[in-house]
Structure formats: C-alpha cells, structure tokens
Design an enzyme around this catalytic site. Structure first.
Site, PDB file in Angstrom:
ATOM      1  N   GLU A  58       0.841  -1.202   0.000  1.00 38.26           N
ATOM      2  CA  GLU A  58       0.000   0.000   0.000  1.00 38.26           C
ATOM      3  C   GLU A  58       0.872   1.245   0.000  1.00 38.26           C
ATOM      4  O   GLU A  58       1.973   1.242   0.568  1.00 38.26           O
ATOM      5  CB  GLU A  58      -0.915  -0.013   1.235  1.00 38.26           C
ATOM      6  CG  GLU A  58      -1.916  -1.163   1.220  1.00 38.26           C
ATOM      7  CD  GLU A  58      -2.860  -1.151   2.419  1.00 38.26           C
ATOM      8  OE1 GLU A  58      -2.732  -0.255   3.283  1.00 38.26           O
ATOM      9  OE2 GLU A  58      -3.729  -2.026   2.504  1.00 38.26           O
TER      10      GLU A  58
ATOM     11  N   HIS B 204      -8.151   1.067   1.974  1.00 37.88           N
ATOM     12  CA  HIS B 204      -7.875   0.838   3.400  1.00 37.88           C
ATOM     13  C   HIS B 204      -8.675   1.807   4.283  1.00 37.88           C
ATOM     14  O   HIS B 204      -8.118   2.598   5.042  1.00 37.88           O
ATOM     15  CB  HIS B 204      -6.377   0.980   3.700  1.00 37.88           C
ATOM     16  CG  HIS B 204      -5.968   0.225   4.943  1.00 37.88           C
ATOM     17  ND1 HIS B 204      -4.724  -0.323   5.094  1.00 37.88           N
ATOM     18  CD2 HIS B 204      -6.640  -0.068   6.089  1.00 37.88           C
ATOM     19  CE1 HIS B 204      -4.633  -0.918   6.275  1.00 37.88           C
ATOM     20  NE2 HIS B 204      -5.795  -0.768   6.894  1.00 37.88           N
TER      21      HIS B 204
END
Length: 530
Positions: free
Chosen positions: A261, A279
C-alpha cells in the site's frame, strides 16, 4: 523544568491534543518525510503516529529520549516492536478503537459484493441503466465463513446473522462452546472453504497467516463464493485470487487492504466483480477520535512514570487497584535484593502471598525485575526491557503465589539463588491505610522496619558490643541512624543488623564497620532518585 516533548507525526483528531492536556510541549512533523522524522524524533519523549510513519530501529536509535511510541490505531506493522523493547521504549496502540468501524466496513463489502452496489452506481452515473447486468444474490440463508473469530470477527458474525445468514468460523484459539454461545459453528479451514458462500477474513498478519487464503485454498471453494478482506493485506494472496476469478473459480471479492500500500494499480481492478476501497477500515471520525484519545491517555500515563496495562511490549494484564500500591514496593525490594546479593542471581523467584493473590499479580514480578536490574546495567531499565536483561544474562525468573500469609495481610518476597549456590531473600509489606512500605524479612531473619531511601545491612556472629561499635563509627562519620533492628537466630549465632539512615554510608565507612565487627557481609542501599 522543561515540559516533556510529544511529537505528533501525522494528522490526528483535535480531541487527541485535548486529551494530552497542558503538561506537554506539542511538536509536529511529517512522519512520512524520513529526514524530517529523524531530525524531529531526537528530542521527543513520545511520538504519536498512525500508519504512514515508520518507527523502525533507525528511528528508535536516533531518539535519545524516547519513552513511548503510540499508534493511534490497531496494527503495528510500521513499528519495530523488538527494537523498541530493547531500547526500553513502550509501544502502545488503541486495540479496541476501530473494531466497530472495521466490522461495519466488512459488512458493507459483503453487501456491496452481493448486490453489485458500487458497480451499478458507477454505471448509472455514467448514463447507463443496466438492471439485468447487476443482478445480485440474497444474503438470507447463505453461509458466511468467518476466518478469525476475534473481536471484529465476532461483530461481523453478529451483524450478518441479522440478515439471516448461517455463520460458520475457523479459529483454532476459540473453544466450540464459546462459538456455540454466539450461534456460530466452528469448522476446520478446509471445511469452511468448502461450504461458505461468502468468506470474510479477520486475522492479524503473521508469518502463519500470510497467504493463508492462497492458491490451494481457492481451489477448494464454491465457484460462486465471494472473498472479503478488510483485515490485513497479504492474508489473501492477490495473485491467486486474480487467477481464481479469471478462471471462474471465485465469483468476486471485496478488498480494503493490499499486500503493498498504497495500491492504485492492481490486476484485480480489471474485474467488475471486485469491490475495492483504499484501506478505509478505521476511517471514520468516531474511530479516529477514539484511537487518538486512547493513545493520548496512554502517553500521559507512560510519561508520568505509570504503567500502561495494555502496552503491547509489557507482560502483565490490567492492574487491579489493590495491586497497584505494591508496584513501588516490589521495585524497591528488587533493588535491595541486588545490593544484598552483590551481583546477578542465577535464578530469581518473586513470591506473592496474601489476599492480593485473588488478582492477577504478574505485574509485581515485572516491577521486582525492573528493580533488580536498575543498578546493574548502564541502560535505562523499564517495565519493557527488564525481562530482556534477565534473558540476556540467563536469569531464570519465576512467579509464585499463595493466598496464605500468616503474619501480614500481604507479603512480597524477592528470592534469588546466586552462582555459588547461596540464597538471598528480602521480604516486604504495605502497612496501614497509607500503605507504608516495610521490610519484614531478610533471609531467615524477621524484621519490622520502615523502608527508606538509605539503608544498610550487616550479617555477623552475635556477640556483645557490636551495636556500640557500629554507632561509634557512624557517629564519627556524622551519619545519623533513623531506625535499627537486630535479629538473630539464637544467642551467639548468625545475626543481622538492619539500619535506616538519614544519608547513605560511604564505601570506606561501610568497610571500616565490617572489619571492626567481623561482618560476613556489609551492604549499603541507596534508593534515592536523582
């Protein structure tokens, strides 16, 4: 005196700063900027972060004054807990702050994948009316497989049960009876994979869980299954999931987390049946405020010298109010033990007796251990790294408890066996409503002496004139005796003098006394803090 410096390295809710209060100097930096972080952390006593700031061994080494790392969230993937522990730095997080928020997002992804909500929304806003293309499935009477029946997994199970779903779960650490109370049937992972219409993952990311839902697992599922991962990236193998969807072995997925990420370009995004979010598991105003306030309170406790019960790198649970007054006593007994022993023990027993043992007293062992190493190592000793010092020196540590305490309501004893086989023990208690700290035993000798900053202990063979000699030498050195007790096993046998003093005894005076009275051991103890 200057205020402790609290470094806020990421954007946190205003309530976080309010919860810290006026006792700290608040500084800010961009934790994602490595150079800026390393420069700012040098003078920080505490740092508050979220997920973008990496507090690794390099950052901890650069932080000369750091006492606590506080992560306003659940995960600690961006904190080197091992390096922090070795440096005596407490690591705290907010483990319950976002459980409702995370569970609600997982439920949302289940609904979104079942009814194609985001895809239909995007199409309609793009001027396309495609009702038949986005035909979904009902949740009622479908089987939901929950992988990981922890706090978030339980909340998801409860909420989806209300939709009429049959809930099964895989969690090797949950008893079947406990699951049954929640209306959940425990299965093996293989069984869950085989029967589930929806699978939602709620596990921590560990070497054991990494890739748990991988190629092998995805060859066991129903072809119309939908996989949800709002836990940690990497638990579901993204490459294996891509192949399974492409080959028609999995119908779709709802993903909030990714192995790397930020993730803005994944092969999974090519599928219309994959719902993806960046997220967002903890991203509600309520969760962020709860997390910020929780860690701010932990920082206040840590910088005040208090123990934070839920710190991730401290052994021990919640501290009962009846146990808390014993912490400073246990620590002082540990320091006195080291002074009496004159070195590090081979084995150390912390014995707790009395009414207090109805509570969890593990923390008293930790406090005693902190005291044992306080005057042994050059590094700062904390509740965090005290067990490491014991481990590095090969000290076997054991906690024993007993509800029986014939002479006192509660007694704490620090007992150790030295390399040569000699045993040293010091016992203490708390007396009266003000919890006066007292020494009640040294080895086999019974005492009743108030514990003070300056003390001395002399072991010798009982005979007349010893007390007079001792008083004469201390008087000549202008050291006043505040309290004294003499204990002996029998006339002419082994005897002990324990003193409380207004000032510490210089080594030369201690040696003079020992020589004149023929002491087998003479130990001075200075518990005063600078």
């Amino acid at each position: 005196m200057s205020k402790p410096v609290v470094l806020i390295a990421e954007e946190l809710s205003p309530a976080t700063v309010e919860a810290l209060g006026p006792d700290f100097e608040i500084r800010r930096c961009n934790g994602a900027d490595r150079a800026e972080l390393l420069d700012a952390i040098r003078e920080a006593d505490a740092i508050l972060i979220r997920s973008a700031t990496r507090v690794d061994a390099e950052a901890i080494a650069a932080a000369g004054r750091l006492r606590v790392v506080a992560r306003a969230g659940v995960g600690l993937d961006n904190v080197d807990v091992s390096a922090a522990t070795k440096a005596g730095v407490m690591v705290v997080n907010a483990p319950t702050s976002n459980i409702v928020t995370a569970a609600e997002l997982a439920c949302g992804l289940i609904l979104a994948t079942a009814r194609n909500i985001p895809q239909a929304n995007a199409a309609l806003k793009n001027g396309e009316w495609k009702r038949s293309r986005y035909t979904g499935v009902e949740l009622s009477e479908k089987t939901l497989g929950v992988v990981g029946l922890g706090r978030i997994g339980v909340l998801v199970a409860q909420r989806m049960s209300a939709f009429g779903m049959k809930v099964v779960a895989y969690d090797p650490y949950v008893q079947p009876a406990r699951a049954a109370q929640m209306g959940v049937k425990l299965l093996s992972l293989d069984e869950l994979l085989t029967v589930s219409d929806f699978i939602t993952v709620h596990l921590p990311k560990t070497p054991e869980t990494l890739g748990l839902i991988g190629d092998e697992a995805l060859h066991k599922v129903k072809p119309d299954v939908r996989i949800i991962n709002a836990a940690r990236g990497g638990i579901v193998d993204e490459a294996a999931l891509h192949s399974a969807i492409k080959e028609g072995r999995v119908a779709g997925a709802g993903l909030d987390v990714f192995a790397v990420e930020p993730c803005t370009d994944s092969p999974l995004f090519e599928f219309d049946t994959v719902v993806a979010t960046p997220h967002l598991g903890a991203s509600t105003g309520e969760a962020q405020e709860k997390a910020g306030v929780a860690v701010a309170r932990s920082v206040r406790l840590a910088l005040a010298g208090e123990l934070v019960p839920d710190a991730v790198n401290i052994q021990g649970g919640v501290i009962a109010e009846d146990v808390r007054p014993g912490l400073p006593l246990a620590e002082k007994l540990g320091r006195i033990f080291t002074a009496l022993a004159g070195g590090v023990a081979q084995r150390l027993d912390v014995e707790v007796c009395g009414e207090i043992t109805q509570h969890d007293v593990k923390i008293l062992e930790l406090s005693a251990l902190k005291g044992v190493f306080e005057d042994v190592v050059a590094e700062t000793v904390s509740y965090v790294n005290a067990p490491l010092f014991a481990q590095e020196r090969g000290v076997e540590v054991r906690l024993t408890t007993s509800s029986e305490s014939p002479d006192h309501r509660n007694v704490i004893t620090v007992r150790g066996t030295l390399t040569g086989g000699e045993e040293v023990a010091i016992s203490g208690t708390l007396a009266g409503p003000k919890h006066q700290q007292k020494i009640v035993g040294v080895g086999e000798h019974t005492l009743d002496l108030a514990l003070t900053d300056h003390m001395a202990f002399f072991r010798y063979t009982d005979r007349p004139g010893v007390v007079g000699t001792l008083g004469r030498i201390l008087g000549a050195a202008e050291i006043n005796i505040a309290g004294m007790q003499v204990s002996r096993a029998e006339e002419g046998g082994d005897a002990l003098i324990a003193l409380t003093l207004d000032h510490s005894i210089p080594p030369a005076v201690l040696t003079e006394i020992a020589e004149e009275i023929g002491a087998r051991s003479a130990r001075g103890v200075n518990l005063a803090t600078d």
